[in-house]
Write a protein that holds these residues in place. Structure first.
Motif, PDB file in Angstrom:
ATOM      1  N   ILE A 147       0.838  -1.208   0.000  1.00 62.55           N
ATOM      2  CA  ILE A 147       0.000   0.000   0.000  1.00 62.55           C
ATOM      3  C   ILE A 147       0.868   1.251   0.000  1.00 62.55           C
ATOM      4  CG2 ILE A 147      -1.685   1.322   1.354  1.00 62.55           C
ATOM      5  CD1 ILE A 147      -2.866  -1.452   2.236  1.00 62.55           C
ATOM      6  N   LEU A 148       1.945   1.239   0.772  1.00 58.71           N
ATOM      7  CA  LEU A 148       2.846   2.401   0.777  1.00 58.71           C
ATOM      8  C   LEU A 148       3.505   2.599  -0.586  1.00 58.71           C
ATOM      9  CD1 LEU A 148       4.560   2.075   4.265  1.00 58.71           C
ATOM     10  CD2 LEU A 148       2.900   3.818   3.542  1.00 58.71           C
ATOM     11  N   ALA A 149       3.922   1.512  -1.214  1.00 56.49           N
ATOM     12  CA  ALA A 149       4.522   1.616  -2.554  1.00 56.49           C
ATOM     13  C   ALA A 149       3.523   2.226  -3.531  1.00 56.49           C
ATOM     14  CB  ALA A 149       4.992   0.247  -3.035  1.00 56.49           C
ATOM     15  N   TYR A 150       2.286   1.794  -3.444  1.00 56.20           N
ATOM     16  CA  TYR A 150       1.219   2.338  -4.288  1.00 56.20           C
ATOM     17  C   TYR A 150       1.026   3.830  -4.015  1.00 56.20           C
ATOM     18  CZ  TYR A 150      -3.681   3.259  -5.539  1.00 56.20           C
ATOM     19  OH  TYR A 150      -4.838   3.798  -6.026  1.00 56.20           O
ATOM     20  N   ALA A 151       0.916   4.189  -2.736  1.00 56.48           N
ATOM     21  CA  ALA A 151       0.661   5.581  -2.365  1.00 56.48           C
ATOM     22  C   ALA A 151       1.829   6.498  -2.732  1.00 56.48           C
ATOM     23  CB  ALA A 151       0.372   5.678  -0.865  1.00 56.48           C
ATOM     24  N   MET A 152       3.048   5.980  -2.637  1.00 59.59           N
ATOM     25  CA  MET A 152       4.251   6.779  -2.904  1.00 59.59           C
ATOM     26  C   MET A 152       4.726   6.649  -4.349  1.00 59.59           C
ATOM     27  SD  MET A 152       6.050   5.786   0.732  1.00 59.59           S
ATOM     28  CE  MET A 152       7.669   6.358   0.301  1.00 59.59           C
ATOM     29  N   LYS A 153       3.991   5.842  -5.121  1.00 55.46           N
ATOM     30  CA  LYS A 153       4.345   5.591  -6.526  1.00 55.46           C
ATOM     31  C   LYS A 153       5.762   5.016  -6.652  1.00 55.46           C
ATOM     32  CE  LYS A 153       1.167   9.127  -8.284  1.00 55.46           C
ATOM     33  NZ  LYS A 153       0.252   8.980  -7.208  1.00 55.46           N
ATOM     34  N   THR A 154       6.087   4.144  -5.717  1.00 61.48           N
ATOM     35  CA  THR A 154       7.379   3.464  -5.705  1.00 61.48           C
ATOM     36  C   THR A 154       7.288   2.239  -6.609  1.00 61.48           C
ATOM     37  OG1 THR A 154       7.798   4.180  -3.435  1.00 61.48           O
ATOM     38  CG2 THR A 154       9.067   2.288  -4.227  1.00 61.48           C
ATOM     39  N   ASN A 175      -6.792  13.609   0.531  1.00 60.76           N
ATOM     40  CA  ASN A 175      -7.400  14.916   0.285  1.00 60.76           C
ATOM     41  C   ASN A 175      -7.786  15.014  -1.177  1.00 60.76           C
ATOM     42  OD1 ASN A 175      -5.071  15.640  -1.217  1.00 60.76           O
ATOM     43  ND2 ASN A 175      -4.028  16.277   0.662  1.00 60.76           N
ATOM     44  N   GLY A 176      -8.178  16.169  -1.606  1.00 67.11           N
ATOM     45  CA  GLY A 176      -8.618  16.360  -2.993  1.00 67.11           C
ATOM     46  C   GLY A 176      -7.547  16.073  -4.021  1.00 67.11           C
ATOM     47  N   ASN A 177      -6.292  16.075  -3.609  1.00 71.21           N
ATOM     48  CA  ASN A 177      -5.189  15.808  -4.529  1.00 71.21           C
ATOM     49  C   ASN A 177      -4.747  14.356  -4.515  1.00 71.21           C
ATOM     50  OD1 ASN A 177      -5.057  18.533  -5.254  1.00 71.21           O
ATOM     51  ND2 ASN A 177      -3.774  18.995  -3.495  1.00 71.21           N
ATOM     52  N   GLY A 178      -5.384  13.524  -3.702  1.00 71.60           N
ATOM     53  CA  GLY A 178      -5.019  12.117  -3.629  1.00 71.60           C
ATOM     54  C   GLY A 178      -4.451  11.755  -2.277  1.00 71.60           C
ATOM     55  N   LEU A 179      -3.552  10.785  -2.275  1.00 71.70           N
ATOM     56  CA  LEU A 179      -2.960  10.268  -1.036  1.00 71.70           C
ATOM     57  C   LEU A 179      -1.635  10.946  -0.732  1.00 71.70           C
ATOM     58  CD1 LEU A 179      -3.468   6.421  -1.378  1.00 71.70           C
ATOM     59  CD2 LEU A 179      -4.374   7.858   0.443  1.00 71.70           C
ATOM     60  N   GLU A 180      -1.455  11.271   0.525  1.00 69.92           N
ATOM     61  CA  GLU A 180      -0.186  11.821   0.993  1.00 69.92           C
ATOM     62  C   GLU A 180       0.287  10.946   2.158  1.00 69.92           C
ATOM     63  OE1 GLU A 180       1.429  15.837   3.256  1.00 69.92           O
ATOM     64  OE2 GLU A 180      -0.682  15.696   2.663  1.00 69.92           O
ATOM     65  N   VAL A 181       1.511  10.495   2.085  1.00 72.07           N
ATOM     66  CA  VAL A 181       2.078   9.713   3.182  1.00 72.07           C
ATOM     67  C   VAL A 181       2.644  10.703   4.190  1.00 72.07           C
ATOM     68  CG1 VAL A 181       3.785   7.978   3.848  1.00 72.07           C
ATOM     69  CG2 VAL A 181       2.580   7.766   1.663  1.00 72.07           C
ATOM     70  N   LYS A 182       2.043  10.716   5.390  1.00 71.62           N
ATOM     71  CA  LYS A 182       2.449  11.661   6.435  1.00 71.62           C
ATOM     72  C   LYS A 182       3.617  11.119   7.253  1.00 71.62           C
ATOM     73  CE  LYS A 182      -0.167  14.932   7.185  1.00 71.62           C
ATOM     74  NZ  LYS A 182       0.009  16.314   6.746  1.00 71.62           N
ATOM     75  N   ALA A 183       3.578   9.824   7.575  1.00 70.84           N
ATOM     76  CA  ALA A 183       4.626   9.229   8.405  1.00 70.84           C
ATOM     77  C   ALA A 183       4.608   7.722   8.236  1.00 70.84           C
ATOM     78  CB  ALA A 183       4.421   9.576   9.874  1.00 70.84           C
ATOM     79  N   VAL A 184       5.785   7.101   8.371  1.00 74.67           N
ATOM     80  CA  VAL A 184       5.919   5.655   8.312  1.00 74.67           C
ATOM     81  C   VAL A 184       6.716   5.228   9.544  1.00 74.67           C
ATOM     82  CG1 VAL A 184       6.886   3.717   7.002  1.00 74.67           C
ATOM     83  CG2 VAL A 184       5.909   5.655   5.797  1.00 74.67           C
ATOM     84  N   ASN A 185       6.327   4.113  10.128  1.00 73.84           N
ATOM     85  CA  ASN A 185       7.038   3.558  11.307  1.00 73.84           C
ATOM     86  C   ASN A 185       6.991   4.478  12.512  1.00 73.84           C
ATOM     87  OD1 ASN A 185       7.732   0.953  10.622  1.00 73.84           O
ATOM     88  ND2 ASN A 185       9.611   1.576   9.610  1.00 73.84           N
ATOM     89  N   ILE A 186       5.841   5.074  12.761  1.00 76.70           N
ATOM     90  CA  ILE A 186       5.703   5.839  14.005  1.00 76.70           C
ATOM     91  C   ILE A 186       5.350   4.889  15.126  1.00 76.70           C
ATOM     92  CG2 ILE A 186       5.206   8.071  12.984  1.00 76.70           C
ATOM     93  CD1 ILE A 186       2.246   7.531  13.336  1.00 76.70           C
TER      94      ILE A 186
END
Length: 186
Positions: A147-154, A175-186
């Motif tokens: 899912i992170l790879a998808y969201a980050m276009k990795t 948001n209106g612009n799509g997905l933004e990854v705010k933090a990973v491994n918190i």
């Protein structure tokens, strides 16, 4: 709206064992690890989805109570014949050619990483499509990585570099612009 991807806590399995579809229980450290995860999440209502495997459903119950949806597509990769074998044993018995194309070559009687990615992303897209409030997804490292790879276009070829530790949370914002990854491994 916010989406929290939550990896299950440490499983009760010997280090170096290959597991994915195996329905493992959680280690004796579960209460402390689960309490830490709970502190990372905002205190508000969520729509909750979880893998049906007990290591995820137990954490989902601890964090959110019994009101969550189980989704088979949120299970970890199916390692097939490799389930519950040691990685050392697998390395000895597996043709070296498998490692050259492991992203697309399925494990014997299992699935490939690309298949895991496809089903994880499809489940995620459906969850996002029906979101009416902030959402938590309690699942496995491979699913979260997908899912992170998808969201980050990795690219799939680089997605194994995304590390998600036991009992960690990834925070995404829709948001209106799509997905933004705010933090990973918190």
């Amino acid at each position: 709206m916010d989406i929290y991807l939550i990896r299950h806590t440490t499983p009760d399995v010997e280090y170096g064992t290959c597991y994915g579809f195996a329905d493992l229980d959680l280690a004796h450290t579960f209460p402390a690890e689960a309490a830490r995860v709970k502190e990372l999440l905002p205190n508000k209502a969520f729509s909750v989805y979880a893998s049906p495997l007990q290591r995820c459903s137990k954490l989902a119950t601890y964090l959110f109570g019994e009101d969550f949806r189980k989704d088979d597509r949120l299970r970890e990769v199916n390692f097939g014949d490799w389930e519950m074998r040691t990685w050392e044993d697998i390395a000895i018995t597996t043709p070296k050619t498998w490692m050259t194309d492991y992203r697309y070559d399925p494990m014997p009687n299992g699935e490939s990483y690309a298949q895991l990615y496809e089903r994880s992303v499809k489940a995620f897209e459906e969850i996002v499509q029906h979101m009416r409030q902030d959402t938590a997804i309690v699942t496995h490292g491979g699913v979260i990585r997908s899912i992170l790879a998808y969201a980050m276009k990795t690219p799939l070829s680089e997605s194994h570099d995304l590390r998600v530790e036991y009992g960690r949370v990834a925070h995404l914002h829709l948001n209106g612009n799509g997905l933004e990854v705010k933090a990973v491994n918190i």
